[in-house]
Design a protein around this motif. Structure first.
Motif, PDB file in Angstrom:
ATOM      1  N   ILE A 220       0.837  -1.210   0.000  1.00 54.63           N
ATOM      2  CA  ILE A 220       0.000   0.000   0.000  1.00 54.63           C
ATOM      3  C   ILE A 220       0.866   1.251   0.000  1.00 54.63           C
ATOM      4  CG2 ILE A 220      -1.655   1.355   1.347  1.00 54.63           C
ATOM      5  CD1 ILE A 220      -2.892  -1.272   2.285  1.00 54.63           C
ATOM      6  N   THR A 221       1.888   1.281   0.851  1.00 55.53           N
ATOM      7  CA  THR A 221       2.729   2.476   0.916  1.00 55.53           C
ATOM      8  C   THR A 221       3.554   2.658  -0.353  1.00 55.53           C
ATOM      9  OG1 THR A 221       4.456   1.243   2.122  1.00 55.53           O
ATOM     10  CG2 THR A 221       2.845   2.465   3.438  1.00 55.53           C
ATOM     11  N   TRP A 222       3.918   1.554  -1.009  1.00 53.62           N
ATOM     12  CA  TRP A 222       4.604   1.646  -2.304  1.00 53.62           C
ATOM     13  C   TRP A 222       3.686   2.298  -3.331  1.00 53.62           C
ATOM     14  CZ3 TRP A 222       8.972   2.023  -4.570  1.00 53.62           C
ATOM     15  CH2 TRP A 222      10.119   1.373  -4.094  1.00 53.62           C
ATOM     16  N   ILE A 223       2.433   1.832  -3.372  1.00 54.80           N
ATOM     17  CA  ILE A 223       1.450   2.371  -4.332  1.00 54.80           C
ATOM     18  C   ILE A 223       1.207   3.852  -4.058  1.00 54.80           C
ATOM     19  CG2 ILE A 223      -0.979   2.284  -5.044  1.00 54.80           C
ATOM     20  CD1 ILE A 223      -0.836  -0.767  -4.545  1.00 54.80           C
ATOM     21  N   LEU A 224       1.083   4.209  -2.787  1.00 51.56           N
ATOM     22  CA  LEU A 224       0.843   5.608  -2.439  1.00 51.56           C
ATOM     23  C   LEU A 224       2.058   6.471  -2.749  1.00 51.56           C
ATOM     24  CD1 LEU A 224      -1.182   5.156   0.875  1.00 51.56           C
ATOM     25  CD2 LEU A 224      -2.031   6.001  -1.317  1.00 51.56           C
ATOM     26  N   SER A 225       3.251   5.896  -2.646  1.00 48.15           N
ATOM     27  CA  SER A 225       4.455   6.637  -3.058  1.00 48.15           C
ATOM     28  C   SER A 225       4.402   6.950  -4.546  1.00 48.15           C
ATOM     29  CB  SER A 225       5.709   5.813  -2.748  1.00 48.15           C
ATOM     30  OG  SER A 225       5.872   5.601  -1.370  1.00 48.15           O
ATOM     31  N   LEU A 226       3.997   5.965  -5.349  1.00 49.37           N
ATOM     32  CA  LEU A 226       3.841   6.172  -6.795  1.00 49.37           C
ATOM     33  C   LEU A 226       2.765   7.220  -7.083  1.00 49.37           C
ATOM     34  CD1 LEU A 226       4.053   2.477  -8.074  1.00 49.37           C
ATOM     35  CD2 LEU A 226       5.762   4.281  -8.411  1.00 49.37           C
ATOM     36  N   CYS A 227       1.680   7.170  -6.312  1.00 50.20           N
ATOM     37  CA  CYS A 227       0.611   8.171  -6.471  1.00 50.20           C
ATOM     38  C   CYS A 227       1.142   9.568  -6.177  1.00 50.20           C
ATOM     39  CB  CYS A 227      -0.556   7.853  -5.535  1.00 50.20           C
ATOM     40  SG  CYS A 227      -1.508   6.402  -6.001  1.00 50.20           S
ATOM     41  N   GLY A 228       2.004   9.679  -5.178  1.00 49.77           N
ATOM     42  CA  GLY A 228       2.598  10.967  -4.843  1.00 49.77           C
ATOM     43  C   GLY A 228       3.450  11.514  -5.975  1.00 49.77           C
ATOM     44  N   TRP A 229       4.241  10.637  -6.617  1.00 48.29           N
ATOM     45  CA  TRP A 229       5.046  11.075  -7.764  1.00 48.29           C
ATOM     46  C   TRP A 229       4.138  11.509  -8.921  1.00 48.29           C
ATOM     47  CZ3 TRP A 229       8.448   6.035  -7.887  1.00 48.29           C
ATOM     48  CH2 TRP A 229       9.192   5.955  -6.710  1.00 48.29           C
ATOM     49  N   THR A 230       3.026  10.789  -9.091  1.00 52.83           N
ATOM     50  CA  THR A 230       2.089  11.104 -10.173  1.00 52.83           C
ATOM     51  C   THR A 230       1.449  12.470  -9.967  1.00 52.83           C
ATOM     52  OG1 THR A 230       1.602   8.754 -10.490  1.00 52.83           O
ATOM     53  CG2 THR A 230       0.036  10.338 -11.416  1.00 52.83           C
ATOM     54  N   THR A 231       0.965  12.732  -8.749  1.00 54.15           N
ATOM     55  CA  THR A 231       0.323  14.025  -8.483  1.00 54.15           C
ATOM     56  C   THR A 231       1.342  15.160  -8.553  1.00 54.15           C
ATOM     57  OG1 THR A 231       0.574  13.714  -6.084  1.00 54.15           O
ATOM     58  CG2 THR A 231      -1.523  13.048  -7.077  1.00 54.15           C
ATOM     59  N   LEU A 232       2.588  14.888  -8.180  1.00 53.60           N
ATOM     60  CA  LEU A 232       3.626  15.917  -8.302  1.00 53.60           C
ATOM     61  C   LEU A 232       3.845  16.267  -9.774  1.00 53.60           C
ATOM     62  CD1 LEU A 232       5.745  17.616  -6.772  1.00 53.60           C
ATOM     63  CD2 LEU A 232       7.374  15.757  -7.169  1.00 53.60           C
ATOM     64  N   THR A 233       3.831  15.254 -10.636  1.00 51.98           N
ATOM     65  CA  THR A 233       3.954  15.485 -12.081  1.00 51.98           C
ATOM     66  C   THR A 233       2.772  16.296 -12.592  1.00 51.98           C
ATOM     67  OG1 THR A 233       5.144  13.380 -12.348  1.00 51.98           O
ATOM     68  CG2 THR A 233       4.196  14.373 -14.332  1.00 51.98           C
ATOM     69  N   LEU A 234       1.570  15.920 -12.154  1.00 50.32           N
ATOM     70  CA  LEU A 234       0.373  16.661 -12.567  1.00 50.32           C
ATOM     71  C   LEU A 234       0.425  18.103 -12.084  1.00 50.32           C
ATOM     72  CD1 LEU A 234      -2.409  13.993 -11.867  1.00 50.32           C
ATOM     73  CD2 LEU A 234      -1.528  14.709 -14.096  1.00 50.32           C
ATOM     74  N   PHE A 235       0.963  18.298 -10.880  1.00 50.94           N
ATOM     75  CA  PHE A 235       1.076  19.647 -10.335  1.00 50.94           C
ATOM     76  C   PHE A 235       1.859  20.558 -11.283  1.00 50.94           C
ATOM     77  CE2 PHE A 235       3.717  22.720  -8.027  1.00 50.94           C
ATOM     78  CZ  PHE A 235       2.738  23.486  -7.397  1.00 50.94           C
ATOM     79  N   PHE A 236       2.931  20.018 -11.874  1.00 46.38           N
ATOM     80  CA  PHE A 236       3.773  20.842 -12.736  1.00 46.38           C
ATOM     81  C   PHE A 236       3.169  21.077 -14.117  1.00 46.38           C
ATOM     82  CE2 PHE A 236       6.976  19.737  -9.531  1.00 46.38           C
ATOM     83  CZ  PHE A 236       7.450  21.019  -9.264  1.00 46.38           C
ATOM     84  N   LEU A 237       1.981  20.510 -14.367  1.00 46.86           N
ATOM     85  CA  LEU A 237       1.227  20.909 -15.555  1.00 46.86           C
ATOM     86  C   LEU A 237       0.797  22.364 -15.434  1.00 46.86           C
ATOM     87  CD1 LEU A 237      -1.113  17.858 -16.312  1.00 46.86           C
ATOM     88  CD2 LEU A 237       0.806  18.668 -17.685  1.00 46.86           C
ATOM     89  N   GLY A 238       0.901  22.887 -14.204  1.00 46.63           N
ATOM     90  CA  GLY A 238       0.558  24.287 -13.966  1.00 46.63           C
ATOM     91  C   GLY A 238       1.386  25.269 -14.777  1.00 46.63           C
TER      92      GLY A 238
END
Length: 332
Positions: A220-238
């Motif tokens: 679960i924590t591995w998956i959530l770590s990947l989710c964190g990297w994904t949202t960080l990438t989406l953030f920089f779409l700004g």
């Protein structure tokens, strides 16, 4: 200088001051300040129990003030930050801890008061993450890159995603409080939204702290770590989509429920509108409701952060007005 032009100047000044206080307040004033609201005793798990290799590790044992706000003031800010945390963090941890309503109520009432007063205004004027996104917009303009707009269909999709994320995270916070799920689920899913929110990675870095980039404790924590990297990438779409994260931010979604009924409102005089479309073209989050409205009165959309870009750019005198308790503050 046109009076409404001062809106951007004032907003930038407030954003800079807020950014410094919220991000570096614990450096400037490292002494904890007690409030009459009362401190909620921490339950299990809590962020201060996590080691350096865990997602929920924090670099400060406590914030300067145990106060919760309806925008992204984050517990993971270096040295604990100035305010305790955002509204979603507050509800998530206290539902998991099964904190008594008596202890929660003063904080709930303050949060509701702030959201009733101004809705998502706090997101547009005081949120550090919002200020970072506005800085990215400035860099894009400086580089001469074109801005991108999202279609109404994509807008609805992202907004709906935000609603789903908010209520799933709240539901998980409640469910993991029950013993039948075991301590493992409680530990891995605690503060679910915080675990993939981009602020958890961005805010510590701005204070010179290296956050936990991956947690290999469980699947679960591995998956959530990947989710964190994904949202960080989406953030920089700004960089090309202004305030992209604001469109899915669960904290903003929660505040947005109070937008239409807040004491601070954006009003439109339909008879003064020439349908030029300036408000829709220049809105940072692609809101078309102001442009499309033909009846007038309150046009504050649930996604609107009251940045007042539309009011500032509107060429028609008196067409758009910012009001508090029905009294005009400023108009186009």
């Amino acid at each position: 200088m046109k009076l409404t032009r001062k809106i951007t100047v004032t907003r930038r000044a407030i954003q800079i001051v807020s950014f410094i206080i919220l991000m570096y307040g614990a450096f400037i004033w490292p002494i904890h300040i007690e409030t009459p609201l009362g401190k909620i005793p921490g339950g299990t798990p809590r962020t201060t129990q996590y080691q350096r290799d865990r997602i929920l590790w924090v670099s400060g044992k406590e914030s300067v003030i145990d106060f919760y706000v309806p925008f992204l003031s984050c517990r993971f800010t270096a040295r604990g930050g100035f305010f305790k945390s955002c509204s979603v963090h507050f509800f998530s941890e206290n539902f998991t801890w099964r904190t008594s309503l008596k202890l929660m109520m003063p904080h709930i009432l303050i949060l509701i008061l702030l959201m009733v007063l101004a809705g998502r205004f706090w997101c547009g004027w005081m949120c550090p993450l919002g200020a970072i996104m506005d800085f990215m917009t400035w860099l894009r303009r400086l580089a001469g890159w074109p801005r991108r707009h999202l279609s109404p269909a994509w807008q609805r999709f992202l907004t709906n995603c935000g609603h789903v994320v908010l209520w799933v995270c709240i539901a998980v916070s409640i469910l993991i409080s029950f013993p039948f799920l075991g301590t493992g689920a409680n530990d891995s899913l605690f503060l679910l939204y915080c675990q993939f929110c981009p602020a958890r990675l961005i805010y510590p870095i701005l204070g010179g702290v290296n956050p936990c980039w991956y947690d290999k404790t469980t699947t679960i924590t591995w998956i959530l770590s990947l989710c964190g990297w994904t949202t960080l990438t989406l953030f920089f779409l700004g960089f090309v989509l202004p305030r992209f994260w604001c469109r899915v931010c669960a904290i903003g979604i929660l505040s947005g429920y109070f937008n239409r009924g807040s004491l601070l409102s954006l009003d439109k005089k339909a008879r003064a509108c020439t349908s030029c479309g300036t408000c829709a073209r220049n809105c940072p989050v692609d809101i078309e409701a102001v442009y499309r409205d033909r009846r007038g009165n309150i046009v504050t959309d649930p996604r609107c952060q009251l940045c007042l870009q539309c009011l500032e750019d509107c060429p028609e005198e008196g067409c758009l007005e910012l009001k508090f308790l029905g009294k005009r503050i400023i108009s186009s």
